[in-house]
Design a protein around this motif. Sequence first.
Motif, PDB file in Angstrom:
ATOM      1  N   PRO A 109      -0.448  -6.565  -4.299  1.00 19.71           N
ATOM      2  CA  PRO A 109      -0.746  -8.019  -4.291  1.00 19.71           C
ATOM      3  C   PRO A 109      -1.410  -8.959  -5.166  1.00 19.71           C
ATOM      4  N   THR A 110      -1.574  -9.859  -4.704  1.00 22.95           N
ATOM      5  CA  THR A 110      -1.575 -11.078  -5.714  1.00 22.95           C
ATOM      6  C   THR A 110      -1.418 -12.054  -4.821  1.00 22.95           C
ATOM      7  N   GLY A 135      -4.834  -4.985  -8.960  1.00 21.24           N
ATOM      8  CA  GLY A 135      -4.922  -5.608  -9.445  1.00 21.24           C
ATOM      9  C   GLY A 135      -6.613  -6.018  -9.663  1.00 21.24           C
ATOM     10  N   ARG A 136      -7.253  -6.449 -10.392  1.00 21.96           N
ATOM     11  CA  ARG A 136      -8.818  -6.922 -11.089  1.00 21.96           C
ATOM     12  C   ARG A 136      -8.268  -8.302 -12.053  1.00 21.96           C
ATOM     13  N   TYR A 162      -5.758 -17.918  -0.318  1.00 26.58           N
ATOM     14  CA  TYR A 162      -6.793 -17.910  -0.843  1.00 26.58           C
ATOM     15  C   TYR A 162      -6.913 -16.634  -2.084  1.00 26.58           C
ATOM     16  N   VAL A 163      -8.228 -17.110  -2.859  1.00 27.28           N
ATOM     17  CA  VAL A 163      -8.185 -15.868  -4.161  1.00 27.28           C
ATOM     18  C   VAL A 163      -8.806 -15.031  -4.019  1.00 27.28           C
ATOM     19  N   GLY A 165     -11.000 -10.927  -5.035  1.00 23.36           N
ATOM     20  CA  GLY A 165     -11.121 -10.180  -6.097  1.00 23.36           C
ATOM     21  C   GLY A 165     -10.409  -9.306  -6.913  1.00 23.36           C
ATOM     22  N   GLY A 167      -6.887  -6.683  -5.291  1.00 25.27           N
ATOM     23  CA  GLY A 167      -6.082  -6.061  -4.593  1.00 25.27           C
ATOM     24  C   GLY A 167      -6.757  -5.208  -2.693  1.00 25.27           C
TER      25      GLY A 167
HETATM   26  O1  JDN Z   1      -4.693 -10.503  -3.320  1.00 20.36           O
HETATM   27  B1  JDN Z   1      -4.993 -10.896  -3.531  1.00 20.36           B
HETATM   28  O2  JDN Z   1      -6.202 -12.661  -3.523  1.00 20.36           O
HETATM   29  C1  JDN Z   1      -5.712 -10.464  -5.030  1.00 20.36           C
HETATM   30  C2  JDN Z   1      -6.546 -10.776  -5.552  1.00 20.36           C
HETATM   31  C3  JDN Z   1      -6.930 -10.588  -7.639  1.00 20.36           C
HETATM   32  C4  JDN Z   1      -5.904  -9.416  -7.310  1.00 20.36           C
HETATM   33  C5  JDN Z   1      -4.704  -8.746  -6.818  1.00 20.36           C
HETATM   34  C6  JDN Z   1      -4.795  -9.762  -5.393  1.00 20.36           C
HETATM   35  N1  JDN Z   1      -6.077  -9.575  -8.411  1.00 20.36           N
HETATM   36  C7  JDN Z   1      -7.220  -9.634  -9.034  1.00 20.36           C
HETATM   37  C8  JDN Z   1      -7.492 -11.396  -8.311  1.00 20.36           C
END
Ligand code: JDN
Length: 288
Positions: A109-110, A135-136, A162-163, A165, A167
């Motif tokens: 997820p990103t 991810g983080r 949108y973002v 914090g 995955g």
């Molecule tokens: O899917 B997401 O909005 C998302 C955000 C972040 C991530 C992984 C996925 N790692 C850091 C921010």
Amino acid sequence: MRTTALAKTTATTCRASDGVRIDVVTIFPEYLDPLRLSLIGKAREGGLLDVHVHDLREHTTDRHRTVDDTPYGGGAGMVLGPAAWGAALDALLADPAAGPAARPRLIVPTPGGRPFTQAYATELGAEPWLAFACGRYEGIDRRVLDEAAEIMAVDEVSLGDYVLGGGEVAVLVIVEAVARLLPGVIGNVESLTEESHTAGLLEYPVYTKPAQWRGRDVPAVLLSGNHGAIARWRRDESLLRTLRVRPDLIHALDPGGCDRADLALLASQGWTVGADGRFSPAEPAVSD
Ligand code: JDN
């Protein structure tokens, strides 16, 4: 391959599944606790979903169990480094339960990924093994994904523009969307069959008893017993809501999947099939 009523009735959009193994690697394993609940819990009990959550820090070697470091090139925040991720993915592949040649489809997820859609959820439901890398911070060192892509399919996936914090919540969303497609999970096979018939449109409004509530009546057609009229009313409501809220979905609709009443309803709202074979709104009249 098990044959099920679901497979027979929705063969074009759903495949019977012998169950999906899911591994999730995260620095916050407790974020995935909701996977134990309700619908997903039932799929797990029934052997349709086999979920394993792994703590990335289990694959660190230093005293502080460090997983992140500062970004090369500078900039804000921290990056999840390759050492722990490499070890975590190696451990997944070495799991004897998976079989010697088995490879998961790795989903990352990103916000920079391909959009997550219902069609993609259906694709994932047909996979025997999914692994999720959460991810983080500013993300995962690119080399981890580049190396993984040499031995397995790697999909970077975005829930929307949108973002989050990290995955983890995206994994909850994706697993829930996949789990409800597995035979026996939803309980009501007809719900999925109906979904395949209304794919690409928003839902029509639904009502239950009482027929009158605080001066508001249920639409009379729904009490008429006329199943043809009810189906038409629901289809019209779906089309009108979609036109109002998501005209992009009407433009993406296959006119070949529309009946004459659909075409008439859309035409009454100024939408007709153009030279591109797509529904578009008629040019607004220009006044002088
Ligand atoms: O899917 B997401 O909005 C998302 C955000 C972040 C991530 C992984 C996925 N790692 C850091 C921010």
